[in-house]
Design an enzyme around this catalytic site. Structure first.
Site, mmCIF file in Angstrom:
data_model
loop_
_atom_site.group_PDB
_atom_site.id
_atom_site.type_symbol
_atom_site.label_atom_id
_atom_site.label_comp_id
_atom_site.label_asym_id
_atom_site.label_seq_id
_atom_site.Cartn_x
_atom_site.Cartn_y
_atom_site.Cartn_z
ATOM 1 N N HIS A 1 -10.405 -5.530 -2.160
ATOM 2 C CA HIS A 1 -11.523 -5.400 -1.709
ATOM 3 C C HIS A 1 -12.942 -4.644 -2.772
ATOM 4 O O HIS A 1 -12.383 -3.063 -2.855
ATOM 5 C CB HIS A 1 -10.805 -4.642 -0.791
ATOM 6 C CG HIS A 1 -9.313 -5.357 0.134
ATOM 7 N ND1 HIS A 1 -10.338 -6.439 0.682
ATOM 8 C CD2 HIS A 1 -8.372 -5.446 0.273
ATOM 9 C CE1 HIS A 1 -9.408 -7.011 1.456
ATOM 10 N NE2 HIS A 1 -7.638 -6.428 0.887
ATOM 11 N N ASP B 1 -11.793 -10.264 -1.389
ATOM 12 C CA ASP B 1 -13.499 -10.529 -1.283
ATOM 13 C C ASP B 1 -14.526 -9.486 -2.431
ATOM 14 O O ASP B 1 -14.217 -8.241 -2.494
ATOM 15 C CB ASP B 1 -13.513 -10.625 0.658
ATOM 16 C CG ASP B 1 -13.267 -8.737 0.765
ATOM 17 O OD1 ASP B 1 -12.613 -7.584 0.203
ATOM 18 O OD2 ASP B 1 -12.067 -8.503 2.477
ATOM 19 N N ASN C 1 1.852 -5.024 -3.607
ATOM 20 C CA ASN C 1 0.883 -4.915 -3.555
ATOM 21 C C ASN C 1 -0.050 -3.294 -2.972
ATOM 22 O O ASN C 1 -0.290 -2.848 -1.571
ATOM 23 C CB ASN C 1 1.190 -6.208 -2.003
ATOM 24 C CG ASN C 1 -0.219 -6.878 -2.314
ATOM 25 O OD1 ASN C 1 -1.065 -7.483 -2.730
ATOM 26 N ND2 ASN C 1 -0.503 -7.287 -1.026
ATOM 27 N N GLU D 1 -5.894 -10.518 -1.846
ATOM 28 C CA GLU D 1 -6.706 -9.938 -1.103
ATOM 29 C C GLU D 1 -8.691 -9.722 -1.294
ATOM 30 O O GLU D 1 -9.100 -9.603 -0.360
ATOM 31 C CB GLU D 1 -6.651 -8.996 -0.906
ATOM 32 C CG GLU D 1 -4.716 -8.760 0.268
ATOM 33 C CD GLU D 1 -4.331 -7.780 1.057
ATOM 34 O OE1 GLU D 1 -5.155 -6.758 1.705
ATOM 35 O OE2 GLU D 1 -3.452 -7.524 1.347
ATOM 36 N N GLU E 1 1.272 -1.172 0.144
ATOM 37 C CA GLU E 1 0.410 0.253 -0.209
ATOM 38 C C GLU E 1 0.514 1.222 0.175
ATOM 39 O O GLU E 1 0.528 1.915 0.493
ATOM 40 C CB GLU E 1 -0.745 -0.133 1.522
ATOM 41 C CG GLU E 1 -1.819 -1.242 0.733
ATOM 42 C CD GLU E 1 -2.933 -1.450 2.513
ATOM 43 O OE1 GLU E 1 -2.889 -0.501 3.211
ATOM 44 O OE2 GLU E 1 -3.554 -2.423 2.693
HETATM 45 O O1 G2I Z 1 -7.567 -4.066 5.620
HETATM 46 C C1 G2I Z 1 -7.948 -5.187 5.096
HETATM 47 C C2 G2I Z 1 -6.674 -5.696 4.312
HETATM 48 C C3 G2I Z 1 -6.229 -4.551 3.500
HETATM 49 N N1 G2I Z 1 -5.083 -4.582 3.024
HETATM 50 C C4 G2I Z 1 -4.398 -4.966 3.719
HETATM 51 C C5 G2I Z 1 -3.829 -6.443 4.701
HETATM 52 O O2 G2I Z 1 -2.984 -6.840 5.337
HETATM 53 C C6 G2I Z 1 -5.568 -6.404 5.300
HETATM 54 O O3 G2I Z 1 -6.622 -7.706 6.592
HETATM 55 C C7 G2I Z 1 -6.539 -6.451 7.663
HETATM 56 C C8 G2I Z 1 -6.978 -7.819 8.253
HETATM 57 O O4 G2I Z 1 -7.647 -8.758 8.024
HETATM 58 C C9 G2I Z 1 -7.521 -6.881 9.653
HETATM 59 O O5 G2I Z 1 -7.520 -8.832 10.693
HETATM 60 O O6 G2I Z 1 -5.462 -5.940 8.610
HETATM 61 C C10 G2I Z 1 -6.410 -5.097 9.157
HETATM 62 C C11 G2I Z 1 -5.710 -4.471 10.284
HETATM 63 O O7 G2I Z 1 -5.058 -3.322 9.132
HETATM 64 C C12 G2I Z 1 -6.432 -6.879 10.186
HETATM 65 O O8 G2I Z 1 -7.227 -6.021 11.514
HETATM 66 C C13 G2I Z 1 -6.383 -6.157 12.586
HETATM 67 C C14 G2I Z 1 -7.641 -5.131 13.606
HETATM 68 O O9 G2I Z 1 -7.302 -3.648 13.658
HETATM 69 C C15 G2I Z 1 -6.668 -5.574 15.105
HETATM 70 O O10 G2I Z 1 -7.340 -4.423 15.754
HETATM 71 C C16 G2I Z 1 -6.290 -7.067 15.485
HETATM 72 O O11 G2I Z 1 -5.841 -6.923 16.788
HETATM 73 O O12 G2I Z 1 -6.551 -7.282 12.833
HETATM 74 C C17 G2I Z 1 -5.656 -7.413 14.385
HETATM 75 C C18 G2I Z 1 -5.709 -8.984 13.856
HETATM 76 O O13 G2I Z 1 -7.279 -9.344 14.528
#
Ligand code: G2I
Length: 470
Positions: free
Chosen positions: A229, A259, A193, A257, A152
């Site tokens: 996304h 969805d 990415n 990624e 990003e």
């Molecule tokens: O935001 C969606 C994706 C966008 N591209 C990069 C990816 O790395 C990103 O993935 C998401 C995860 O799927 C989430 O699971 O990234 C988020 C963070 O920016 C992740 O969320 C985090 C929460 O913000 C936290 O509070 C939590 O502790 O997930 C953590 C683990 O569950």
């Protein structure tokens, strides 16, 4: 890859026990392999057991740790590492014959606090960054197929995002991160990415120029990841052309990624549209020779980031929260060449025009005939006609022959006429349609003398029915 096939078969057997999957459900990883691509999913390491683990292992041939390899997770305090979640994912992948997409080394988000809030000279920050890349890539050397080295890096208008790294180091942070990664694992494919670069537009143009610049500088970049996304109804029509123009720069591409979120509640119509859109994205990758594969960002709605970040939206993945395959799953399978039928988990099917999985419609009927009362010269009978086929009946004529000289004198819910011994009942306006599995009932009074033996055979619109008489 005989060992991988054997593992797949074993994992499928486990799914049969653990999850209420349909016996005939396709295996996405096998379909994808036959097409020369991979189908992957992001996973949450703590969930990799039970039905979740069985499906993740059986259906996908690539996995991406959703959070476990991010800097904030692996080095929460400077110099103190926690590889537990990342190790769990890599070990799981190896046990299931899967490749791993490493995600992600350098990102403006989910940095540890010591890094995000620390003050470092430019030189120190550059070293911190390249040391981090070297440490993580070296730890998994030979075990990671693709690394999202930089994640990003762009603003929506295609300019460089102002991040800790960019603000202090300028664009050269990207080249340095890639060079450190290449040195640590020369076999891993190194990706940049981003999101909202899926279709053509300013952000995609910004990525295109950036990749051109990196290539011109000899930076070891192998691929571009398009996160995917997406929003229901807004899948970019330029996706395939966009992937192709990047491939033409001499890099691999992948959807990393995927969805497709919708406003809740999910209706059959939305899920059917989502099926078509998952199919279209998969087809776009298949149409681009250098598209290596597609990864979904969570395979079940119970493991998706969408509801947390977009309240009121969700249902974005191919399986529902109870691990039942959704129409989207069958859309992916169909894009990958599957021709079976999705069954009850696939409301877009049957009746979905052009769906190769639809079974050939069948016709059939069953008639139940019952004398309800009888007196010296007359009787009352009820007739139920059931559609046992899979196609609807629209308008019906039921015929039978009286075995002992009976005749119909008065009927309701049908018009009944008689010619010699043959009776003909035609539907009333209100009961002309009989849905598959549905039935209609009509009745009549008749006259008899000597005997009142029930008719033994009926035809519906000229075709014989099975008959039950009481
Ligand atoms: O935001 C969606 C994706 C966008 N591209 C990069 C990816 O790395 C990103 O993935 C998401 C995860 O799927 C989430 O699971 O990234 C988020 C963070 O920016 C992740 O969320 C985090 C929460 O913000 C936290 O509070 C939590 O502790 O997930 C953590 C683990 O569950």
């Amino acid at each position: 890859m005989a060992a991988v096939s054997a593992l797949t078969a074993a994992a499928v057997a486990v799914v049969g026990l653990a999850a209420p999957a349909h016996a005939a459900d396709p295996v996405l990883r096998d379909l994808a392999a036959a097409k020369g691509v991979y189908y992957g999913t992001a996973v949450t390491s703590s969930k990799l057991s039970g039905t979740y683990g069985a499906l993740a292992g059986a259906q996908f041939d690539s996995i991406t740790p959703a959070n476990e390899m991010k800097w904030g997770t692996v080095e929460p305090n400077r110099g103190s590492f926690d590889w537990a979640g990342a190790d769990r994912v890599v070990n799981f992948a190896e046990a299931n014959g899967q490749r791993v997409r490493g995600h992600t080394l350098v990102w403006h988000s989910q940095m540890p606090n010591w890094l995000a809030n620390g003050s470092f000279s430019n030189t120190e920050l550059r070293t911190i960054m390249t040391d981090h890349v070297t440490t993580e890539v070296t730890r998994y050397r030979g075990r990671i197929d693709h690394w999202d080295v930089v994640n990003e890096p762009l603003n929506e208008d295609g300019t460089m995002r102002g991040s800790k790294f960019y603000n202090q180091l300028g664009e050269s942070y990207i080249a340095d991160a890639f060079r450190a990664a290449r040195a640590a694992d020369p076999a891993a494919k190194l990706y940049i990415n981003d999101y909202n670069t899926d279709g053509t537009g300013p952000k995609s143009n910004g990525m295109y120029s950036l990749v051109q610049r990196l290539k011109a500088q000899g930076v070891p970049i192998d691929g571009v990841g398009f996160q995917g996304h997406l929003i229901l109804g807004q899948v970019p029509s330029t996706l395939q052309a966009n992937l192709q123009r990047f491939a033409d720069l001499g890099v691999e591409v992948a959807v990393t990624e995927l969805d497709i979120r919708m406003t809740l509640p999910a209706t059959d119509a939305k899920l059917t549209q989502q099926k078509a859109e998952y199919k279209a994205v998969t087809n776009a990758c298949l149409a681009v020779a250098r598209c290596e594969g597609v990864t979904v960002w969570g395979f079940t709605d119970s493991d998706s980031w969408i509801p947390d970040v977009f309240p009121g939206e969700g249902a974005a993945t191919p399986y529902d929260a109870g691990f039942q395959p959704k129409p989207a799953y069958y859309g992916i399978a169909e894009a990958l060449g599957w021709t079976g039928d999705g069954g009850p988990g696939d409301p877009g099917d049957p009746g979905d025009p052009g769906d190769p999985g639809d079974p050939t419609p069948t016709t059939g009927c069953a008639v139940a005939y019952a004398v309800q009362s009888q007196w010296n010269t007359g009787f009352t009978a009820g007739v139920t006609v059931r559609n046992t086929g899979t196609s609807p009946v629209n308008g019906w004529t039921l015929r039978w022959t009286w075995p002992s000289g009976q005749s119909v004198t008065q009927a309701w819910n049908a018009t009944v006429s008689q010619s010699g011994a043959q009776a003909t009942a035609v539907n009333a306006a209100h009961n002309a349609a009989i849905a598959p599995g549905g039935s209609v009932t009509f009745g009549f009074n008749g006259a008899w003398s000597g005997g009142n033996t029930a008719p033994g055979a009926f035809t519906l619109n000229g075709a014989a029915c099975t008959a039950a008489v009481s």
